[in-house]
Motif scaffolding. Structure first.
Motif, PDB file in Angstrom:
ATOM      1  N   LYS A 292       0.826  -1.203   0.000  1.00 41.48           N
ATOM      2  CA  LYS A 292       0.000   0.000   0.000  1.00 41.48           C
ATOM      3  C   LYS A 292       0.869   1.265   0.000  1.00 41.48           C
ATOM      4  O   LYS A 292       0.503   2.282  -0.576  1.00 41.48           O
ATOM      5  N   GLY A 293       2.031   1.178   0.655  1.00 37.74           N
ATOM      6  CA  GLY A 293       2.915   2.334   0.730  1.00 37.74           C
ATOM      7  C   GLY A 293       3.338   2.862  -0.633  1.00 37.74           C
ATOM      8  O   GLY A 293       3.592   4.052  -0.792  1.00 37.74           O
ATOM      9  N   GLN A 294       3.419   1.973  -1.636  1.00 35.85           N
ATOM     10  CA  GLN A 294       3.790   2.416  -2.977  1.00 35.85           C
ATOM     11  C   GLN A 294       2.708   3.324  -3.563  1.00 35.85           C
ATOM     12  O   GLN A 294       3.003   4.343  -4.166  1.00 35.85           O
ATOM     13  N   GLU A 296       0.570   5.043  -1.778  1.00 34.73           N
ATOM     14  CA  GLU A 296       0.533   6.271  -0.973  1.00 34.73           C
ATOM     15  C   GLU A 296       1.651   7.219  -1.359  1.00 34.73           C
ATOM     16  O   GLU A 296       1.433   8.428  -1.490  1.00 34.73           O
ATOM     17  N   ALA A 297       2.861   6.660  -1.551  1.00 39.24           N
ATOM     18  CA  ALA A 297       3.984   7.519  -1.921  1.00 39.24           C
ATOM     19  C   ALA A 297       3.706   8.191  -3.255  1.00 39.24           C
ATOM     20  O   ALA A 297       3.976   9.379  -3.434  1.00 39.24           O
ATOM     21  N   ALA A 298       3.143   7.434  -4.203  1.00 35.30           N
ATOM     22  CA  ALA A 298       2.851   8.010  -5.520  1.00 35.30           C
ATOM     23  C   ALA A 298       1.802   9.110  -5.401  1.00 35.30           C
ATOM     24  O   ALA A 298       1.946  10.184  -5.977  1.00 35.30           O
ATOM     25  N   HIS A 299       0.737   8.853  -4.621  1.00 42.44           N
ATOM     26  CA  HIS A 299      -0.291   9.880  -4.445  1.00 42.44           C
ATOM     27  C   HIS A 299       0.291  11.113  -3.766  1.00 42.44           C
ATOM     28  O   HIS A 299      -0.002  12.243  -4.149  1.00 42.44           O
ATOM     29  N   ALA A 300       1.117  10.886  -2.735  1.00 45.03           N
ATOM     30  CA  ALA A 300       1.676  12.017  -2.001  1.00 45.03           C
ATOM     31  C   ALA A 300       2.533  12.896  -2.904  1.00 45.03           C
ATOM     32  O   ALA A 300       2.681  14.087  -2.661  1.00 45.03           O
ATOM     33  N   LEU A 301       3.109  12.297  -3.966  1.00 41.36           N
ATOM     34  CA  LEU A 301       3.923  13.078  -4.900  1.00 41.36           C
ATOM     35  C   LEU A 301       3.068  13.770  -5.946  1.00 41.36           C
ATOM     36  O   LEU A 301       3.589  14.403  -6.859  1.00 41.36           O
ATOM     37  N   GLY A 302       1.747  13.596  -5.870  1.00 44.27           N
ATOM     38  CA  GLY A 302       0.866  14.280  -6.808  1.00 44.27           C
ATOM     39  C   GLY A 302       0.556  13.483  -8.062  1.00 44.27           C
ATOM     40  O   GLY A 302      -0.058  14.009  -8.983  1.00 44.27           O
ATOM     41  N   LEU A 303       1.014  12.220  -8.124  1.00 47.48           N
ATOM     42  CA  LEU A 303       0.688  11.404  -9.300  1.00 47.48           C
ATOM     43  C   LEU A 303      -0.785  10.998  -9.228  1.00 47.48           C
ATOM     44  O   LEU A 303      -1.255  10.552  -8.189  1.00 47.48           O
ATOM     45  N   ASN A 304      -1.494  11.134 -10.335  1.00 46.91           N
ATOM     46  CA  ASN A 304      -2.894  10.718 -10.339  1.00 46.91           C
ATOM     47  C   ASN A 304      -3.000   9.204 -10.564  1.00 46.91           C
ATOM     48  O   ASN A 304      -1.985   8.514 -10.710  1.00 46.91           O
ATOM     49  N   ILE A 312       4.297   3.265 -11.492  1.00 48.08           N
ATOM     50  CA  ILE A 312       4.724   2.691 -10.215  1.00 48.08           C
ATOM     51  C   ILE A 312       4.207   1.263 -10.040  1.00 48.08           C
ATOM     52  O   ILE A 312       4.977   0.338  -9.803  1.00 48.08           O
TER      53      ILE A 312
ATOM     54  N   ASN B  59      -2.828  15.610   3.587  1.00 51.53           N
ATOM     55  CA  ASN B  59      -2.720  15.472   2.123  1.00 51.53           C
ATOM     56  C   ASN B  59      -3.688  14.396   1.608  1.00 51.53           C
ATOM     57  O   ASN B  59      -3.506  13.837   0.549  1.00 51.53           O
ATOM     58  N   LEU B  61      -4.352  11.339   2.339  1.00 56.15           N
ATOM     59  CA  LEU B  61      -4.139   9.896   2.269  1.00 56.15           C
ATOM     60  C   LEU B  61      -5.195   9.220   3.131  1.00 56.15           C
ATOM     61  O   LEU B  61      -5.526   8.060   2.946  1.00 56.15           O
ATOM     62  N   ARG B  87      -1.701  18.127  -3.022  1.00 56.63           N
ATOM     63  CA  ARG B  87      -0.619  17.154  -2.964  1.00 56.63           C
ATOM     64  C   ARG B  87       0.657  17.681  -3.595  1.00 56.63           C
ATOM     65  O   ARG B  87       1.750  17.229  -3.271  1.00 56.63           O
ATOM     66  N   PHE B  94       7.641   9.002   4.712  1.00 53.70           N
ATOM     67  CA  PHE B  94       6.968   7.913   5.415  1.00 53.70           C
ATOM     68  C   PHE B  94       7.925   7.154   6.325  1.00 53.70           C
ATOM     69  O   PHE B  94       9.132   7.142   6.113  1.00 53.70           O
ATOM     70  N   ASN B  98       9.158   4.039   1.530  1.00 52.29           N
ATOM     71  CA  ASN B  98       8.317   3.883   0.337  1.00 52.29           C
ATOM     72  C   ASN B  98       8.967   4.404  -0.934  1.00 52.29           C
ATOM     73  O   ASN B  98       8.309   4.989  -1.783  1.00 52.29           O
ATOM     74  N   PHE B 100      10.488   3.853  -4.674  1.00 51.89           N
ATOM     75  CA  PHE B 100      10.039   2.948  -5.728  1.00 51.89           C
ATOM     76  C   PHE B 100      11.191   2.008  -6.089  1.00 51.89           C
ATOM     77  O   PHE B 100      12.184   2.447  -6.666  1.00 51.89           O
ATOM     78  N   HIS B 102      11.803  -0.219  -8.267  1.00 56.09           N
ATOM     79  CA  HIS B 102      12.195  -0.529  -9.646  1.00 56.09           C
ATOM     80  C   HIS B 102      12.855   0.664 -10.334  1.00 56.09           C
ATOM     81  O   HIS B 102      13.220   0.570 -11.497  1.00 56.09           O
ATOM     82  N   VAL B 116       4.465  15.234 -13.384  1.00 57.41           N
ATOM     83  CA  VAL B 116       3.405  16.089 -12.842  1.00 57.41           C
ATOM     84  C   VAL B 116       3.691  17.559 -13.151  1.00 57.41           C
ATOM     85  O   VAL B 116       2.819  18.288 -13.603  1.00 57.41           O
TER      86      VAL B 116
END
Lengths: 396, 253
Positions: A292-294, A296-304, A312, B59, B61, B87, B94, B98, B100, B102, B116
């Motif tokens: 789930k953290g992946q 959340e991290a993507a959302h927190a960075l503003g990725l839709n 991701i 934010n 979440l 956001r 975190f 978290n 990425f 890859h 973005v």
């Protein structure tokens, strides 16, 4: 410099052993292993003695070269076979350029296809009677290699090659079917390996993205999409492929009499829609493994949502399910043989017609072994490519 | 309610009676507070007190079910455009980093600016390298997250959040998953960030950091703010007995 005595760096103990030592350690290390080894040798001797004796003395392999063209293209007219070569050369050119430009997966694909094509091409060159153009395949491999060489580092060609791939399906269809003055070859005459490969290629290329969308749909928060995806997947998984093919062939014309769809297109549709449901479940397995953290991290960075999935989640999810996805590709490839039940003559269907030919009566074993060998070469190539991809990505 | 924005116009985050439930469990029971621009606030409290959930509502979440949250003049609501805008202004770090896995360290940092904020790749990379230098790991730029230590990963995560040039940074227990010898390298980066004037909300058990850096310490228990005060007052003269108990327990070790 000499004073700094480095602490001794030792090589790991060597693992290679002499063949005798290996045999002793692995096959004769206990009395019961020795017994099993001997029994296995006897068993292999009994089985293979019969098989090899038959293959080299009794079997009538003449049936293969004599019918090679039928095996490869079915009832496609002899005078029009050059159109198949055009398609093969086009795909060879595209694959070669892609391998040169991108390397990676395209390069691996090109090497395997080039290797297999080259091997088969060399064999074909020894059978002047079998094909009108016995050096055609070797020419294709040469074209593949040449375009690979030309494409190296030519990043500016990327869009052209992508466009080429997008157009390759309609391009293949109009060449095979005929256009502008070329005699029309109706799809009822397409057959053999050609038909098998068309069905499998379309099935794989279309069912994969469809499966990804269904998997995402099944995990969607939007009830309508989630409900539709789940219902689709479970319905299709609850029905055998043969049933779906029959439905596409018999039921659709009954319910939609004004809706004339080509027989081969209907088979493609059936195979693709069937495979997509299984693909979706394989992909969903990968999606569930992403923490789930992946997200959340993507959302927190503003990725839709689309960017989160595309950049991701999917790259990580797909690479963890490569074995399952390729397994699905392989079973799709073999399942294309079911189209014989709706009267299409794919490789296996052609094999049956050859056996039924009075000139070649009683040669089931030779013909089926040949067909099995072709299925094996393609299936194993896919498996081999997937293993190489896994090695390259450091998974598995 | 309409004059909420006006009465607190020097605040960058305004929370008014924020409630949240996980099913039947009432996690946030009416949080009302505000954060000034450039303020550094440490939020502490026993586990299960709702402190992480609270900063995660800022934010979105986590979705609050009652009350209002206004971030830099934008109210958090179901409007997706507002959520996207907020956001981009709020960075988050975190507990579990978290990153990425890859993508390389550099790609982790440039991803969001490229996709973005639509920066060009070269622009994003030069900014990312500057940020990685700021957190002291520019030489690891081309490694993958699994190849660097936990402390380094958390510093990459901070650089990744800063790459969006946020106005506010949220830290959700940033050092709790780290081996003890790596905690300071992350806290040093946070100290430097605080000195640069960033608005920071930090959920942490690092009381030394709170005393040294925070402008204000908020103590939460059972989903509510029990006490908030400047660190000097908070640590030396806590008013509430639950705060006193918490401080005596955390300072023992």
């Amino acid at each position: 410099m000499e004073e700094q005595a480095p602490s001794p760096v030792m090589k790991p103990p060597t693992k290679s052993k002499g063949i005798l030592r290996w045999t002793k350690e692995n096959l004769f290390n206990t009395w019961y292993n020795a017994l099993f080894t001997l029994l296995a040798v006897v068993f292999l001797y009994v089985v293979f003695k019969g098989l090899l004796t038959w293959a080299f003395t009794e079997a009538n392999w003449g049936v293969i070269p004599a019918n090679l063209q039928i095996f490869l293209v079915g009832a496609y007219p002899k005078d029009e076979i050059w159109r198949v070569w055009i398609v093969i050369y086009t795909l060879g050119l595209l694959l070669g350029l892609s391998a040169g430009i991108w390397g990676g997966l395209a390069l691996r694909l090109a090497l395997v296809i080039g290797g297999v094509g080259g091997g088969v091409g060399i064999i074909l060159a020894f059978f002047p009677a079998a094909l009108s153009n016995r050096f055609g395949l070797l020419g294709g491999v040469a074209l593949l290699a040449g375009s690979l060489f030309l494409g190296r580092g030519r990043k500016e060609l990327r869009l052209w090659v992508l466009g080429g791939w997008l157009l390759s399906f309609p391009w293949t269809m109009i060449w095979l079917h005929g256009f502008a003055g070329l005699p029309t070859v109706f799809t009822s005459n397409w057959g053999g390996l050609l038909l098998t490969l068309i069905l499998a290629a379309v099935g794989i290329v279309v069912s994969f993205p469809l499966g990804v969308l269904l998997a995402l749909g099944r995990r969607s928060n939007l009830p309508a999409i989630k409900w539709f995806s789940t219902a689709y997947i479970e319905t299709v998984r609850g029905v055998p492929l043969v049933t779906i093919l029959f439905m596409a062939q018999i039921m659709v014309p009954i319910f939609l009499p004004d809706f004339r769809l080509d027989k081969i297109l209907r088979a493609m549709l059936g195979i693709t829609l069937f495979s997509a449901a299984y693909m979706a479940e394989n992909v969903r397995g990968g999606l569930q493994a992403i923490p789930k953290g992946q997200h959340e991290a993507a959302h927190a960075l503003g990725l839709n949502y689309p960017l989160t999935m595309l950049l991701i989640v999917l790259p990580q999810a797909l690479r963890s399910v490569i074995p399952a996805i390729v397994g699905q590709f392989i079973s799709l490839f073999k399942d294309t043989s079911l189209v014989t039940v709706i009267g299409l003559l794919d490789l296996l269907g052609i094999a049956k017609t050859v056996i039924a030919n009075p000139d070649w009566l009683g040669l089931q074993a030779e013909v089926y072994l040949f067909a099995a060998a072709i299925y094996f070469v393609f299936s194993y190539s896919m498996s081999y490519i997937s293993q190489r991809i896994e090695d390259a990505l450091g998974v598995g | 309610m309409a004059d909420l924005e006006n009465t607190l116009d020097d605040s960058i985050i305004i929370c008014k009676d924020v409630h949240k439930w996980f099913d039947d469990f009432h996690v946030l029971k009416g949080i009302t507070t505000a954060f000034k621009k450039g303020e550094k606030v440490v939020i502490c409290g026993p586990s299960g007190s709702g402190k992480s959930t609270f900063i995660r509502t800022i934010n979105r979440l986590e979705i609050h079910q009652r009350g209002r949250i206004i971030v830099d003049g934008i109210e958090l609501s179901d409007d997706l455009r507002n959520i996207d805008r907020i956001r981009q202004e709020v960075g988050m770090v975190f507990q579990q980093f978290n990153l990425f896995p890859h993508l390389s360290v550099l790609q982790n940092v440039t991803l969001s600016p490229i996709w973005v904020k639509k920066l060009s790749k070269s622009e994003a990379e030069s900014e990312a390298l500057a940020l990685l230098e700021r957190v002291g790991i520019e030489e690891q730029a081309h490694k993958f997250p699994a190849q660097i230590s936990g402390g380094q990963q958390q510093r990459v995560a901070i650089a990744r959040a800063l790459a969006m040039q946020p106005k506010i940074m949220l830290f959700d227990e940033p050092t709790s998953a780290l081996d003890p010898e790596m905690i300071n390298e992350v806290l040093d980066v946070m100290r430097e960030l605080a000195a640069s004037g960033m608005t920071m909300l930090v959920v942490t058990h690092e009381m030394g950091f709170a005393r040294e850096v925070a402008d204000r310490v908020i103590f939460m228990d059972e989903g509510a703010i029990v006490e908030e005060a400047a660190p000097g007052v908070f640590f030396d003269n806590p008013q509430n007995e639950r705060t006193q108990l918490f401080i005596s327990q955390t300072l023992q070790h």
